[in-house]
Design a protein around this motif. Structure first.
Motif, PDB file in Angstrom:
ATOM      1  N   PHE A  78       4.983   3.180   2.503  1.00 52.78           N
ATOM      2  CA  PHE A  78       4.443   4.526   2.311  1.00 52.78           C
ATOM      3  C   PHE A  78       3.781   5.035   3.587  1.00 52.78           C
ATOM      4  N   SER A  97       6.643   7.134  -2.377  1.00 49.79           N
ATOM      5  CA  SER A  97       5.628   7.400  -3.395  1.00 49.79           C
ATOM      6  C   SER A  97       4.710   6.189  -3.497  1.00 49.79           C
ATOM      7  N   TYR A 127      -1.038   9.508  -8.486  1.00 48.28           N
ATOM      8  CA  TYR A 127       0.312   9.211  -8.014  1.00 48.28           C
ATOM      9  C   TYR A 127       0.714  10.223  -6.952  1.00 48.28           C
ATOM     10  N   HIS A 128       1.016   9.728  -5.753  1.00 51.44           N
ATOM     11  CA  HIS A 128       1.488  10.581  -4.666  1.00 51.44           C
ATOM     12  C   HIS A 128       2.999  10.422  -4.551  1.00 51.44           C
ATOM     13  N   ASP A 129       3.711  11.513  -4.716  1.00 46.98           N
ATOM     14  CA  ASP A 129       5.172  11.481  -4.689  1.00 46.98           C
ATOM     15  C   ASP A 129       5.698  12.421  -3.616  1.00 46.98           C
ATOM     16  N   ARG A 130       6.456  11.885  -2.676  1.00 49.69           N
ATOM     17  CA  ARG A 130       7.086  12.659  -1.597  1.00 49.69           C
ATOM     18  C   ARG A 130       6.077  13.509  -0.814  1.00 49.69           C
ATOM     19  N   PRO A 131       4.991  12.907  -0.323  1.00 52.53           N
ATOM     20  CA  PRO A 131       4.036  13.690   0.470  1.00 52.53           C
ATOM     21  C   PRO A 131       4.676  14.196   1.759  1.00 52.53           C
ATOM     22  N   HIS A 137       0.946   4.731  -5.892  1.00 53.65           N
ATOM     23  CA  HIS A 137      -0.213   4.925  -6.752  1.00 53.65           C
ATOM     24  C   HIS A 137      -1.494   4.625  -5.960  1.00 53.65           C
TER      25      HIS A 137
END
Length: 216
Positions: A14, A167, A157-161, A169
């Protein structure tokens, strides 16, 4: 060679992907947060001038550099080589190395301080006793640990920053639970601060800062 646990691999992947964008996004964060600066000043005074401190999970070295400017002797550690590249570029006078907080290369009792600034949030709760035991191992008696984390029970939850195909958690914690784990690992919690979320920074939950002293 033993394979890294899945959570370490996921964390490294990530941050390798987002390092430059992350650094740009949070570059001037301390200027906007007097609470952070106050905690750093308190911590630097507790450790004392020239104290040897390891910033564990240092990311792009923002906290590392700030603490060094307060008179501490800093080193940084992170899983992500991309984050470390930014940290070395931004802080050429500080030593940074790649590694895991769970397996530190420092000798027993060799440090005056350890910092985990929003980095323990990637460690599963069942691994926290091991993590805090490692913090205690490398600290001299009377050394200080500083932790920061988001308060809560549900992970974020971070998705496609920034459009990157990754992604992760981010675990939120309860200060009282973290303080109990630190106590069990051989620390005395000296300061427990919780502040309200800052809406201008898009914070959704309170933020916690713990300062703990290594017992003899």
């Amino acid at each position: 060679m033993t394979e890294a646990p899945d959570f370490l691999t996921a964390t490294r992947t990530f941050y390798d992907a987002v390092a430059e964008d992350y650094s740009d996004r949070f570059r001037d964060l301390h200027a906007k947060l007097p609470w952070d600066r106050a905690v750093f000043a308190l911590y630097a005074e507790l450790v004392g001038p020239g104290g040897k401190v390891a910033d564990l999970g240092c990311g792009p070295g923002r906290v590392t550099g700030h603490l060094a400017s307060l008179g501490l002797s800093l080193s940084g550690l992170d899983l992500s080589e991309s984050m470390l590249a930014v940290a070395r570029r931004e802080n050429p006078g500080i030593r940074f190395e790649r590694g895991s907080m769970l397996e530190l290369t420092h000798e027993d009792g060799s440090l005056d301080g350890v910092v985990s600034w929003y980095s323990s949030i990637h460690t599963p709760v069942e691994e926290l006793p091991r993590l805090f035991a490692e913090f205690r191992r490398v600290l001299r008696p009377g050394g200080h640990a500083l932790l920061a984390f988001q308060v809560g029970d549900e992970p974020k939850y971070h998705d496609r920053p920034w459009g990157h195909p990754v992604s992760l958690h981010f675990q939120r914690r309860r200060p009282e639970a973290m303080a109990e784990l630190l106590t069990e690992a051989g620390f005395s919690v000296r300061s427990r601060t919780v502040r309200a979320p800052e809406p201008d920074l898009d914070e959704k939950v309170p933020q916690a800062y713990l300062v703990a002293r290594a017992q003899a």
